[in-house]
Design an enzyme around this catalytic site. Sequence first.
Site, PDB file in Angstrom:
ATOM      1  N   LYS A   1       0.839  -1.209   0.000  1.00 44.50           N
ATOM      2  CA  LYS A   1       0.000   0.000   0.000  1.00 44.50           C
ATOM      3  C   LYS A   1       0.868   1.252   0.000  1.00 44.50           C
ATOM      4  O   LYS A   1       0.468   2.291  -0.537  1.00 44.50           O
ATOM      5  CB  LYS A   1      -0.967   0.009   1.189  1.00 44.50           C
TER       6      LYS A   1
ATOM      7  N   HIS B   1     -22.635  15.283   0.846  1.00 44.52           N
ATOM      8  CA  HIS B   1     -22.395  15.676  -0.543  1.00 44.52           C
ATOM      9  C   HIS B   1     -21.304  16.744  -0.573  1.00 44.52           C
ATOM     10  O   HIS B   1     -21.325  17.651   0.247  1.00 44.52           O
ATOM     11  CB  HIS B   1     -23.693  16.245  -1.130  1.00 44.52           C
TER      12      HIS B   1
END
Length: 461
Positions: free
Chosen positions: A55, A438
Amino acid sequence: MSESTPRSFDVLILGGGSGGYAAALRSAQLGLTVGLVEESKVGGTCLHNGCIPTKALLHAAEVAETAAHGPSIGVSTTFAGVDMNGVNAYKQGVIDRLYKGLQGLIKSRKVTMIEGHGTLVGPDAIEVRGERYTGKNIVLATGSYARSLPGLEIGGRVMTSDQALNLDYVPRSAIVLGGGVIGVEFASVWKSFGSEVHIIEALPHLAPNEDESLSKGLERAFRKRKIGFTLGKRFQSVTQDDNGVTVTLEDGTTQQADILLVAVGRGPRTASLGYEQQGLNMDRGFVLTDDRLHTGVGSIYAVGDIVPGLQLAHRGFQQGIFVAEQIAGLNPQPIVESNIPRVTYCEPEVASVGLTEAKAAEQYGADKIASVEYNLGGNGKSQILGTTGFIKLIRVVDGPVVGVHMLGARVGEQIGEAQLIVSWDAHPEDVAPLVHAHPTQNEALGEAHLALAGKPLHAHD
């Protein structure tokens, strides 16, 4: 070991990787005396030559891609290349910090570390460097190794992930044998670093264990990134010289590259450890257990990659906790294998939890399931990130969501909510009213549930 080191424990664990150290820490927390046998470094494959270093490479790859594509969003960056010595130093720094923290944790919980190669020599005994240690309960957690294929010698330009993680140069070109998790992650890294990459996968799809629509979506994304792949053809042989490797497939075609990465999966590390001699049930090297991870012999348990199933660090970790609680008499809930989250960290990311459509059809009947795909094209944050992909949900008709399958940038970070939805048998109608922030990638998960509940807003009916 000093003379004062105890020789008998409530729990004696063989292997200090994700499964073994989790069992050790949880057992100690529950007031049990614990001995942990480890011949190398605590943290195991995941910390030292698996999840964490890969990673770190993938993050370096993301930074390289960001630099290369800066001008497309009006930022004057250039990608001048990769200094692998610098990348490796960064990667090692991450490992070292985590390793130091883990050692401190084990010490503070008063777990007795027993250094050396351990062998099971009785239903309650492990021998280390000629010394015998006993445990009222034994936990086997010896992990896995990078597999090769029969007749395929590892060495020189032919390597597994173990050697690939320590390369001090970026290969000009690489052939990757195996299109599973390890193969596609390395292919993704090397492509971002500037290599020409080609994957060879004997099965019909990349990421062959995923839902077929995810596999096809990943193939589309890799074509766009100009990562080559050959599917449904088997490897036959490889030769190498000073200039590179030549790989021959069973159909006679050949391919050449600087290096060959053999990424054909991981095998259980169980050979010559005394398991068979103690009467454990084995199958192709794996230790067979019941759903409470007991081997059927004495008080011997097994966890992690040596137990058939998903070879994931977080599975071993959870199994280690489970066994500790089982030994302590807490009667924990058995782990549902299909509800373990799965993430492949290539670009774009692949993440899933629960059943694939094929498995759901098999379990419930094809006419009793429904699915929906929500395309990330309708998601604001995905547009900002410039990623494509989708979220696919599978539900039982008039019942719960049984599978969540995601493709796109950063979708691995969305697997937490997806796991809760599947594990808690949520219906799409339960998730639809939840407010998703959002603009986020997470919002796409909410939109997909709105669509499955029959009220799609940002999607065409």
